[in-house]
Write an enzyme that holds these catalytic residues in place. Structure first.
Site, short mmCIF file in Angstrom:
data_model
loop_
_atom_site.label_atom_id
_atom_site.label_comp_id
_atom_site.label_asym_id
_atom_site.label_seq_id
_atom_site.Cartn_x
_atom_site.Cartn_y
_atom_site.Cartn_z
CB VAL A 105 -0.92 0.03 1.24
CG1 VAL A 105 -1.82 1.26 1.20
CG2 VAL A 105 -1.74 -1.23 1.34
CB CYS A 106 0.95 4.18 0.56
SG CYS A 106 1.28 5.94 0.60
CB THR A 107 5.73 5.01 0.21
OG1 THR A 107 5.39 5.04 1.60
CG2 THR A 107 5.31 6.32 -0.43
CB THR A 125 3.65 4.04 -4.99
OG1 THR A 125 3.99 4.31 -3.62
CG2 THR A 125 4.28 5.10 -5.88
N GLY A 155 -2.51 2.38 -4.34
CA GLY A 155 -2.00 3.75 -4.36
C GLY A 155 -1.88 4.31 -2.95
#
Length: 249
Positions: A105-107, A125, A155
Site C-alpha cells: 500500500v502506498c510507499t 504507489t 495507491g
C-alpha cells in the site's frame, strides 16, 4: 453441509513511522475474512510508533513469524527508512518467496522494489512519489489498485482498503468481499472532490509543492536502493535481487 474455509495467514510488516491507515485499513478487511490469521511483524515485540502519534504492537518478531499466504507492506516515511534495514528486507524477501500473494500500500511498494520484486512489473504507489518507481525497474501505472500476477499494489493510503477488497474477492469470491465491505460500511462520500492530483478541487500548486518536497527528501534514498539493486548487492544473505529469482518467484 457448509465447509470451513482454510486458515490463511496475512502478514504485515510493521515499522516505525508507518502511516497507520495504510496498515489498519487493509488489516480491518483481512480480519473480517473467514479463517484469516493476521500477524504484524517487526524486529521485536514492543510498541512501534506510527505517524499518527500512537503506537501499534507487533504480534510476532521476525524470527517467530510463520510463512505468510499474503504478505503486505504498508507505507509512510518509515518505508523509506526500511530501504536501508537489511534485516527487515531479508524478512520481506524470505516471506515473499513463499507467499501466495505479495502486496503493498502506498510507499510500501518501494520496499518490494528494493529487493527486486517490481522489476519489469506494473505497480502503483502514492501520487507524490509515483515517478520514482521507475528507478527500481517498475512500470508505474496511475491506477488506485494495480495487479500484476500475484503482485497487488495500492495507491495512496485509503486505496489500501480498495486493494484489500479486490484481493479478498480474488481469494474468497466477490460475495465474501462484498459482505466485508458492508460490515465496514465502506461507502465513501467525501465532502470534497480533492482526493487525487487531477481532481477538480485539488490545488495544482499544492500538488506541485508536495511532489517537489517528496522528490527532494525521498529520491536520494530510492537512488541508493536502485544502485544496490543494479549492482546485485545481496540483502542480508538472500539471493542477489538482480539474479532473476525475485522476479521469477
Amino acid at each position: 453441509m457448509a465447509t470451513t474455509p482454510p486458515a490463511l495467514r496475512f502478514t504485515t510488516l510493521l515499522f516505525p513511522q508507518v502511516t497507520q491507515l495504510d496498515l489498519t485499513g487493509p488489516t480491518q478487511v483481512f480480519a473480517g475474512l473467514p479463517g484469516a490469521v493476521v500477524d504484524l511483524a517487526w524486529h521485536r515485540r514492543e510498541p512501534v510508533p506510527t505517524d499518527a502519534g500512537f503506537s501499534l504492537l507487533p504480534t510476532v518478531a521476525f524470527e517467530e513469524a510463520e510463512q505468510a499466504d499474503v504478505l503486505m507492506i504498508p507505507g509512510g516515511q518509515g518505508a523509506f527508512d526500511t530501504l536501508e534495514d537489511p534485516v527487515a528486507l531479508d524478512f520481506v524477501w524470505r516471506q515473499a518467496a513463499g507467499a501466495r500473494f505479495v502486496t503493498s500500500v502506498c510507499t510500501g511498494a518501494f520496499v518490494l522494489g528494493v529487493i527486486g520484486l517490481l522489476q519489469g512489473r506494473r505497480a502503483t504507489t502514492h501520487w507524490a512519489v509515483h515517478p520514482l518507481l521507475r528507478h527500481l525497474g517498475a512500470i508505474p501505472v496511475r491506477e488506485r489498485v494495480v495487479r500484476d500476477g500475484e503482485l497487488f499494489t495500492g495507491g495512496g493510503v485509503t486505496s489500501g482498503i480498495d486493494f484489500a477488497l479486490a484481493l479478498a474477492a480474488e481469494i474468497y469470491g466477490a460475495d465474501v468481499a462484498q459482505g466485508v465491505q458492508l460490515a465496514m460500511e465502506y461507502d465513501p462520500q467525501p465532502p470534497f472532490d480533492a482526493g487525487s492530483p487531477g481532481a477538480p478541487e485539488a490545488d495544482p500548486a499544492h500538488v506541485e509543492a508536495v511532489m517537489r518536497s517528496a522528490r527532494h527528501s525521498r529520491e536520494p534514498l530510492v537512488l541508493r536502493a536502485a544502485e544496490r539493486l543494479t549492482s546485485g548487492t545481496e540483502v542480508a544473505g538472500a539471493p542477489g535481487p538482480s539474479d532473476g529469482t525475485a522476479r521469477g518467484r
